[in-house]
Design a protein around this motif. Structure first.
Motif, short mmCIF file in Angstrom:
data_model
loop_
_atom_site.label_atom_id
_atom_site.label_comp_id
_atom_site.label_asym_id
_atom_site.label_seq_id
_atom_site.Cartn_x
_atom_site.Cartn_y
_atom_site.Cartn_z
N LEU A 62 0.87 -1.19 0.00
CA LEU A 62 0.00 0.00 0.00
C LEU A 62 0.90 1.23 0.00
O LEU A 62 1.77 1.36 0.86
N LEU A 63 0.67 2.12 -0.96
CA LEU A 63 1.48 3.34 -1.06
C LEU A 63 0.66 4.55 -0.63
O LEU A 63 -0.41 4.79 -1.18
N ILE A 64 1.19 5.27 0.35
CA ILE A 64 0.52 6.50 0.81
C ILE A 64 1.11 7.67 0.04
O ILE A 64 2.32 7.91 0.09
N LEU A 65 0.27 8.38 -0.69
CA LEU A 65 0.71 9.55 -1.46
C LEU A 65 0.03 10.80 -0.91
O LEU A 65 -1.20 10.86 -0.85
N THR A 66 0.82 11.77 -0.51
CA THR A 66 0.28 12.99 0.11
C THR A 66 0.24 14.11 -0.91
O THR A 66 1.22 14.35 -1.62
N ASP A 67 -0.89 14.80 -0.96
CA ASP A 67 -1.03 15.90 -1.91
C ASP A 67 -0.17 17.08 -1.50
O ASP A 67 -0.14 17.46 -0.32
N VAL A 68 0.51 17.66 -2.47
CA VAL A 68 1.27 18.88 -2.19
C VAL A 68 1.22 19.77 -3.44
O VAL A 68 1.38 19.29 -4.56
N ALA A 69 0.94 21.04 -3.21
CA ALA A 69 0.88 22.00 -4.32
C ALA A 69 2.18 22.80 -4.31
O ALA A 69 2.50 23.45 -3.31
N VAL A 70 2.94 22.70 -5.39
CA VAL A 70 4.30 23.23 -5.40
C VAL A 70 4.40 24.49 -6.26
O VAL A 70 3.95 24.50 -7.41
N VAL A 71 5.00 25.53 -5.68
CA VAL A 71 5.33 26.73 -6.45
C VAL A 71 6.83 26.95 -6.31
O VAL A 71 7.33 27.19 -5.22
N TRP A 72 7.53 26.84 -7.43
CA TRP A 72 8.99 26.87 -7.42
C TRP A 72 9.52 28.23 -7.91
O TRP A 72 8.91 28.87 -8.78
N GLY A 73 10.67 28.65 -7.36
CA GLY A 73 11.37 29.82 -7.88
C GLY A 73 12.88 29.64 -7.77
O GLY A 73 13.35 28.84 -6.96
N GLU A 74 13.63 30.36 -8.59
CA GLU A 74 15.10 30.35 -8.46
C GLU A 74 15.49 30.82 -7.06
O GLU A 74 16.45 30.34 -6.48
N THR A 75 14.70 31.78 -6.56
CA THR A 75 14.89 32.26 -5.18
C THR A 75 13.53 32.18 -4.49
O THR A 75 12.49 32.08 -5.14
N GLN A 76 13.58 32.27 -3.15
CA GLN A 76 12.32 32.26 -2.40
C GLN A 76 11.45 33.44 -2.81
O GLN A 76 10.22 33.32 -2.95
N GLU A 77 12.08 34.58 -3.06
CA GLU A 77 11.33 35.79 -3.43
C GLU A 77 10.60 35.56 -4.75
O GLU A 77 9.46 35.97 -4.93
N GLU A 78 11.28 34.91 -5.70
CA GLU A 78 10.64 34.66 -6.99
C GLU A 78 9.43 33.71 -6.81
O GLU A 78 8.37 33.91 -7.41
N ALA A 79 9.61 32.69 -5.97
CA ALA A 79 8.50 31.76 -5.73
C ALA A 79 7.31 32.49 -5.10
O ALA A 79 6.16 32.28 -5.50
N GLU A 80 7.61 33.37 -4.13
CA GLU A 80 6.53 34.12 -3.46
C GLU A 80 5.83 35.04 -4.47
O GLU A 80 4.62 35.24 -4.41
N ARG A 81 6.61 35.61 -5.38
CA ARG A 81 6.02 36.50 -6.38
C ARG A 81 5.08 35.72 -7.31
O ARG A 81 3.97 36.17 -7.63
N HIS A 128 -4.94 21.85 -0.63
CA HIS A 128 -3.87 20.98 -0.17
C HIS A 128 -2.67 21.80 0.31
O HIS A 128 -2.63 23.02 0.15
N ARG A 129 -1.69 21.12 0.87
CA ARG A 129 -0.54 21.83 1.45
C ARG A 129 0.23 22.56 0.36
O ARG A 129 0.57 21.98 -0.66
N LEU A 130 0.51 23.83 0.63
CA LEU A 130 1.28 24.63 -0.33
C LEU A 130 2.75 24.57 0.04
O LEU A 130 3.11 24.75 1.20
N LEU A 131 3.58 24.32 -0.95
CA LEU A 131 5.03 24.28 -0.72
C LEU A 131 5.65 25.28 -1.70
O LEU A 131 5.65 25.06 -2.91
N ILE A 132 6.15 26.38 -1.14
CA ILE A 132 6.64 27.48 -1.98
C ILE A 132 8.12 27.64 -1.69
O ILE A 132 8.50 27.91 -0.55
N GLY A 133 8.98 27.44 -2.69
CA GLY A 133 10.39 27.55 -2.38
C GLY A 133 11.30 27.33 -3.56
O GLY A 133 10.87 27.40 -4.73
N THR A 134 12.56 27.04 -3.25
CA THR A 134 13.59 26.81 -4.26
C THR A 134 13.81 25.30 -4.42
O THR A 134 13.24 24.51 -3.68
#
Ligand SMILES: Cc1cc2nc3c(=O)[nH]c(=O)nc-3n(C[C@H](O)[C@H](O)[C@H](O)COP(=O)(O)O)c2cc1C
Length: 356
Positions: free
Chosen positions: A196-215, A272-278
């Motif tokens: 049984l495989l548990i897969l957790t939802d995650v919404a990813v926003v990527w940036g070269e820098t944290q500031e770019e991801a936040e933008r 779902h969980r937001l993951l914003i970063g590099t």
């Protein structure tokens, strides 16, 4: 979106379509959520769900354009006739050469057609339930079974019967609780926990820098009309009845801020969980969940749709591969082989062994 500083530089993957990109990135599956289209009102008529292809039709087309990726779609057992569902799933498994999967859901409330298997005393008057299944046994034995129950009964059913569980957790601690509950149900059903495989939802926003991801997050947030974002919180909140600049009243999200921010983040991440970063911070976060046994993997939601998927493929996947956390090539041909979950034994073989 700025044209002088392109958010999405073109690369070797730059011309790949939404259909081909997930396979090139070696994802296990494409997943389609689905549900009854009831209660369309002034807010919900603005959602994408008012116009979406029927999943098995869409996946049958995608199956002919792909070779390895699994095709898991959602069908409610409350709203669909069992023989037709089984025939469609088996057909997709053949068309895709063993890559079909079913996310089993039930539909509560007034939106449900509430079809059900007839009771014994009703069977004479309802012949459909007796129809033989006119399709060969699926290549995978039966398609991969996915489930996303959150009730005690749903989790027991999923642990005993599913190959994949989709879940929405916001902290490693909650993930660990879900993980261990499901795996204990799997073991109690006489199955190996790795089946049984548990897969957790995650919404990813990527940036070269944290500031770019936040933008980028702000750019996507601005696309959501605030009345739709508030509706998406799903707690009966209505625009006009809440102070958008007041703090959000509950601990709904780790980074909950004002009512407006929480509603926007909920919408961007589709709840779902937001993951914003590099690259590094996103890979660190995903690795921490795996190492803490809070999940076996992730269902990656892309708020930026194809551009976000492309960035995930170009930046996050290679980093996960470098860390030894993700495949470089598909291991097998069928979805079961790639997921490394067992192929169920033929029903009639089990009968002969007296085990069915
Ligand atoms: C991550 C996740 C995804 C889900 N996707 C769907 C979906 O696409 N369609 C649907 O009708 N229900 C969906 N659901 C709802 C559950 O599958 C549904 O609540 C379940 O069938 C009933 O089980 P429960 O009573 O144990 O929650 C989803 C739930 C979760 C947690």
């Amino acid at each position: 979106m700025s044209t002088s500083q392109p958010l999405y530089p073109s690369t070797a993957l730059g011309k790949t379509s939404l259909i081909e990109l997930p396979s090139q990135a070696k994802f296990d599956t494409l997943f389609l959520a689905d549900g009854a289209g009831s209660n369309i009102d002034d807010v919900t008529k603005r959602f994408w769900i008012v116009s979406a292809f029927e999943p098995v039709t869409l996946f049958s087309a995608i199956a002919t354009r792909t070779e390895h990726i699994g095709l898991v779609y959602t069908v409610s057992v409350s709203d669909n006739e069992p023989n037709l569902v089984a025939r469609q799933l088996a057909s997709l498994d053949h068309i895709s050469h063993g890559r079909g999967g079913w996310n089993v859901v039930t539909t509560p409330g007034p939106g449900s057609l509430n079809l059900r298997v007839p009771k014994e005393e009703e069977k004479d008057s309802v012949a459909k339930a007796e129809q033989p299944l006119r399709v060969e046994q699926p290549i995978q034995g039966h398609p991969v079974i996915a489930q996303a129950g959150t009730s005690a009964e749903g989790m027991a059913f999923g642990g005993a019967n599913a190959d994949i569980i989709y879940c929405a957790n916001y902290s490693i601690e909650d993930g660990q609780k879900t993980y261990h509950t499901y795996k204990s149900h799997t073991v109690a059903a006489g199955r190996k926990p790795d089946g049984l495989l548990i897969l957790t939802d995650v919404a990813v926003v990527w940036g070269e820098t944290q500031e770019e991801a936040e933008r980028k997050l702000r750019e996507v947030s601005d696309l959501w009309p605030i009345e739709v974002a508030v509706h998406n919180l799903g707690m009966g909140f209505v625009i006009g009845e809440v102070d958008l600049d007041a703090p959000f009243p509950q601990d709904y999200d780790r980074d909950a801020g004002s009512f407006r921010q929480t509603a926007e983040r909920c919408s961007v991440g589709l709840g779902h969980r937001l993951l914003i970063g590099t690259t590094q911070s996103i890979a660190d976060d995903l690795q921490a969940w795996i190492e803490a046994e809070a999940t076996d993997g992730f269902a990656v939601i892309q708020p930026l749709v194809i551009d976000g998927l492309r960035e995930f493929a170009e930046h996050i996947i290679p980093e996960l591969q470098r860390r030894g956390l993700f495949r470089s090539e598909y291991e097998g041909k069928t979805l079961r082989e790639n997921l490394d979950v067992p192929r169920p034994e033929n029903y009639y073989t089990l009968l002969r062994k007296g085990a069915a």
